[in-house]
Design a protein around this motif. Structure first.
Motif, mmCIF file in Angstrom:
data_model
loop_
_atom_site.group_PDB
_atom_site.id
_atom_site.type_symbol
_atom_site.label_atom_id
_atom_site.label_comp_id
_atom_site.label_asym_id
_atom_site.label_seq_id
_atom_site.Cartn_x
_atom_site.Cartn_y
_atom_site.Cartn_z
ATOM 1 N N GLY A 131 67.278 53.711 46.497
ATOM 2 C CA GLY A 131 67.147 53.928 47.929
ATOM 3 C C GLY A 131 67.642 55.299 48.361
ATOM 4 O O GLY A 131 68.246 56.040 47.565
ATOM 5 N N PRO A 132 67.404 55.672 49.621
ATOM 6 C CA PRO A 132 67.828 56.982 50.136
ATOM 7 C C PRO A 132 69.341 57.068 50.284
ATOM 8 O O PRO A 132 70.043 56.051 50.320
ATOM 9 C CB PRO A 132 67.141 57.049 51.497
ATOM 10 N N ASP A 133 69.837 58.296 50.374
ATOM 11 C CA ASP A 133 71.277 58.505 50.595
ATOM 12 C C ASP A 133 71.647 58.206 52.044
ATOM 13 O O ASP A 133 72.728 57.680 52.323
ATOM 14 C CB ASP A 133 71.657 59.954 50.260
ATOM 15 N N VAL A 134 70.757 58.572 52.954
ATOM 16 C CA VAL A 134 70.942 58.326 54.381
ATOM 17 C C VAL A 134 69.613 57.828 54.915
ATOM 18 O O VAL A 134 68.557 58.329 54.518
ATOM 19 C CB VAL A 134 71.346 59.625 55.137
ATOM 20 N N TRP A 135 69.633 56.838 55.781
ATOM 21 C CA TRP A 135 68.362 56.375 56.350
ATOM 22 C C TRP A 135 68.562 55.916 57.793
ATOM 23 O O TRP A 135 69.665 55.604 58.217
ATOM 24 C CB TRP A 135 67.762 55.251 55.512
ATOM 25 N N MET A 136 67.452 55.917 58.513
ATOM 26 C CA MET A 136 67.433 55.424 59.882
ATOM 27 C C MET A 136 66.638 54.128 59.910
ATOM 28 O O MET A 136 65.523 54.067 59.377
ATOM 29 C CB MET A 136 66.786 56.449 60.816
ATOM 30 N N GLY A 137 67.215 53.088 60.494
ATOM 31 C CA GLY A 137 66.531 51.797 60.529
ATOM 32 C C GLY A 137 66.983 50.975 61.710
ATOM 33 O O GLY A 137 67.766 51.425 62.548
ATOM 34 N N GLY A 138 66.504 49.758 61.770
ATOM 35 C CA GLY A 138 66.852 48.874 62.874
ATOM 36 C C GLY A 138 68.319 48.514 62.879
ATOM 37 O O GLY A 138 69.004 48.575 61.858
ATOM 38 N N SER A 139 68.805 48.099 64.056
ATOM 39 C CA SER A 139 70.228 47.759 64.179
ATOM 40 C C SER A 139 70.439 46.330 64.668
ATOM 41 O O SER A 139 71.567 45.915 64.866
ATOM 42 C CB SER A 139 70.919 48.736 65.139
ATOM 43 N N GLY A 140 69.368 45.591 64.885
ATOM 44 C CA GLY A 140 69.503 44.214 65.325
ATOM 45 C C GLY A 140 69.726 43.290 64.149
ATOM 46 O O GLY A 140 69.936 43.733 63.021
ATOM 47 N N PRO A 141 69.658 41.955 64.379
ATOM 48 C CA PRO A 141 69.808 41.026 63.259
ATOM 49 C C PRO A 141 68.607 41.126 62.335
ATOM 50 O O PRO A 141 67.553 41.617 62.712
ATOM 51 C CB PRO A 141 69.863 39.659 63.955
ATOM 52 N N GLY A 142 68.763 40.688 61.121
ATOM 53 C CA GLY A 142 67.651 40.763 60.169
ATOM 54 C C GLY A 142 68.009 41.644 59.003
ATOM 55 O O GLY A 142 69.008 41.431 58.312
ATOM 56 N N GLN A 143 67.215 42.685 58.771
ATOM 57 C CA GLN A 143 67.409 43.533 57.597
ATOM 58 C C GLN A 143 68.799 44.186 57.539
ATOM 59 O O GLN A 143 69.399 44.214 56.459
ATOM 60 C CB GLN A 143 66.314 44.603 57.535
ATOM 61 N N PRO A 144 69.336 44.724 58.645
ATOM 62 C CA PRO A 144 70.670 45.332 58.536
ATOM 63 C C PRO A 144 71.720 44.379 57.976
ATOM 64 O O PRO A 144 72.557 44.781 57.163
ATOM 65 C CB PRO A 144 70.992 45.725 59.983
ATOM 66 N N ALA A 145 71.670 43.102 58.406
ATOM 67 C CA ALA A 145 72.647 42.136 57.899
ATOM 68 C C ALA A 145 72.512 41.969 56.386
ATOM 69 O O ALA A 145 73.511 41.905 55.662
ATOM 70 C CB ALA A 145 72.461 40.791 58.597
ATOM 71 N N ALA A 146 71.263 41.928 55.912
ATOM 72 C CA ALA A 146 71.039 41.789 54.470
ATOM 73 C C ALA A 146 71.563 43.001 53.715
ATOM 74 O O ALA A 146 72.136 42.876 52.626
ATOM 75 C CB ALA A 146 69.546 41.594 54.200
ATOM 76 N N ILE A 147 71.382 44.178 54.304
ATOM 77 C CA ILE A 147 71.841 45.411 53.671
ATOM 78 C C ILE A 147 73.364 45.465 53.617
ATOM 79 O O ILE A 147 73.967 45.833 52.601
ATOM 80 C CB ILE A 147 71.275 46.632 54.425
ATOM 81 N N ILE A 148 73.991 45.062 54.707
ATOM 82 C CA ILE A 148 75.453 45.089 54.783
ATOM 83 C C ILE A 148 76.057 44.061 53.827
ATOM 84 O O ILE A 148 76.998 44.348 53.074
ATOM 85 C CB ILE A 148 75.915 44.844 56.234
ATOM 86 N N GLU A 149 75.505 42.843 53.855
ATOM 87 C CA GLU A 149 76.036 41.779 53.002
ATOM 88 C C GLU A 149 75.873 42.103 51.517
ATOM 89 O O GLU A 149 76.683 41.677 50.686
ATOM 90 C CB GLU A 149 75.338 40.460 53.340
ATOM 91 N N ALA A 150 74.833 42.873 51.188
ATOM 92 C CA ALA A 150 74.606 43.249 49.788
ATOM 93 C C ALA A 150 75.464 44.434 49.360
ATOM 94 O O ALA A 150 75.439 44.831 48.190
ATOM 95 C CB ALA A 150 73.126 43.581 49.573
ATOM 96 N N GLY A 151 76.232 45.004 50.294
ATOM 97 C CA GLY A 151 77.115 46.117 49.959
ATOM 98 C C GLY A 151 76.427 47.461 49.878
ATOM 99 O O GLY A 151 76.981 48.415 49.303
#
Length: 382
Positions: A27-47
């Motif tokens: 994945g990228p070093d820095v990225w811009m993406g959504g901030s609501g529930p959904g993908q961000p939670a998965a990204i955060i929980e996966a570390g």
């Protein structure tokens, strides 16, 4: 000695290729993406997302990012993303039409309802434009009215506490939306109207008022030229007596840093340069593509007058606290689906306000049971 390579990954807030790439270490070093529930939670929980809290405190971001936005980009006391692309919603109106019909900017809710009636009698079939066929434009009204009735604390009490969407303030707000529709403010059949068509007819002078956001201004300036001066904006007056104006405000995206990036200080410096230095913030505003978080310094900026008016309106009432412009982006997708369909049913008279809010609450409870909602946020630098 830093080279920055940018890659366009599509316009979707939740890029479906991102999580697999991060899981594969590509994945990228820095990225811009959504901030609501959904993908961000998965990204955060996966570390995969770097904890940005140290930079938030050390670089002074905590003095610029409003608390309400921090709440939606943090969890477990840690900042995971830097909010970007702030948007608001206001009423855009045709000054010439108002003047021709001896109307002034409504000072209260009763005056706005009276303006709808006056404009309808003057031959305007649609006093306030609403593309109800697209569903999401109705949710802009839902977000604003629910926030105006419950206030910022009332909304957050549901989002992060034990409050309910079927409590009386939210039901009253839904009833007020139906009242607007039943009075003909949105025309004879807003559910048959597409938002793009409504927007075009508004700029042509066929519709006097349009509740929307600054994203429509840039293209209109290009298309209308000097004719854009015929238009101005105002805050929808409070529908609840003796309550202040709460500006609507939400972020469209957030900036994340990959937890595996070997130079996190470099990434933080990049975000600091782009989003928090005064000259960079001015460039972002003048680009017309991004509104940085926090209070805006509008002095000396080369902006369309209408956009400046919108920013000034938000700044004027910001101390009252802000409410969501787009509840559909910060609530679970399953609840949003119920809301979209229910809002159409509400305006069509197929659901009562009580039934609509009960359906939303049921969907909310089901999503919470599956942990699909945003977690409580907030970051302390003490």
């Amino acid at each position: 000695n830093v080279t920055i390579t940018t890659t366009f990954v599509g316009s979707s807030l939740f890029n479906p290729t991102l999580v697999p790439a991060l899981n594969a270490g590509e994945g990228p070093d820095v990225w811009m993406g959504g901030s609501g529930p959904g993908q961000p939670a998965a990204i955060i929980e996966a570390g995969h997302a770097l904890d940005l809290t140290p930079y938030f405190c050390e670089l002074g971001w905590n003095e610029i990012i409003p608390e309400g936005i921090v709440n939606y980009t943090s969890s477990d006391g840690k900042l995971w993303a830097v909010g970007d692309a702030v948007e608001t919603t206001v009423m855009v109106y045709n000054k010439d039409v108002f003047a021709q019909n001896d109307l002034e900017v409504p000072a209260n809710w009763e005056a706005m309802m009276a303006a709808c009636d006056t404009l309808a009698q003057a031959g305007f079939a649609i006093p306030i434009g609403l593309g109800g066929a697209d569903k999401w434009p109705i949710s802009h009204w839902q977000s604003m009215l629910w926030g105006r009735y419950a206030g910022p604390e009332g909304v957050d009490n549901v989002m992060f506490g034990d409050g309910r969407w079927d409590e009386e303030p939210f039901v009253q707000a839904s009833a007020k939306l139906k009242e607007l529709n039943d009075a003909g403010c949105f025309g004879p059949n807003p559910l048959a109207e597409l938002q793009d068509d409504i927007e075009a007819r508004f700029w042509r002078g066929e519709i006097p008022m349009f509740f929307t956001g600054p994203w429509i201004i840039g293209p209109a300036v290009q298309a209308l030229g000097e004719e854009i001066s015929k238009f101005s904006v105002f805050q929808v007056p409070s529908p609840v007596e003796d309550t202040p104006i709460y500006p609507t405000e939400d972020i469209g995206t957030g900036w994340y840093v990959n937890a595996t990036y070997e130079q996190p200080d470099v990434a933080a410096d990049l975000l600091d340069f782009m989003l928090f230095r005064e000259e960079s913030r001015q460039k972002l505003l003048e680009s017309g593509d991004s509104v940085p978080v926090g209070e805006l310094n509008l002095e000396g900026l080369d902006l369309p007058a209408l956009i400046e008016e919108i920013f000034a309106l938000s700044n004027e009432h910001r101390e009252n606290g802000t409410i969501h412009a787009f509840l559909d982006t910060v609530t679970p997708a399953s609840m949003t689906d119920v809301s979209y369909d229910g809002l159409q049913a509400l305006l069509a008279g197929q659901m009562s306000p009580e039934e609509f809010n009960a359906a939303v609450q049921t969907a909310w409870e089901a999503a919470k049971a599956e942990n699909q909602h945003l977690q409580p946020g907030g970051v302390s630098c003490e």
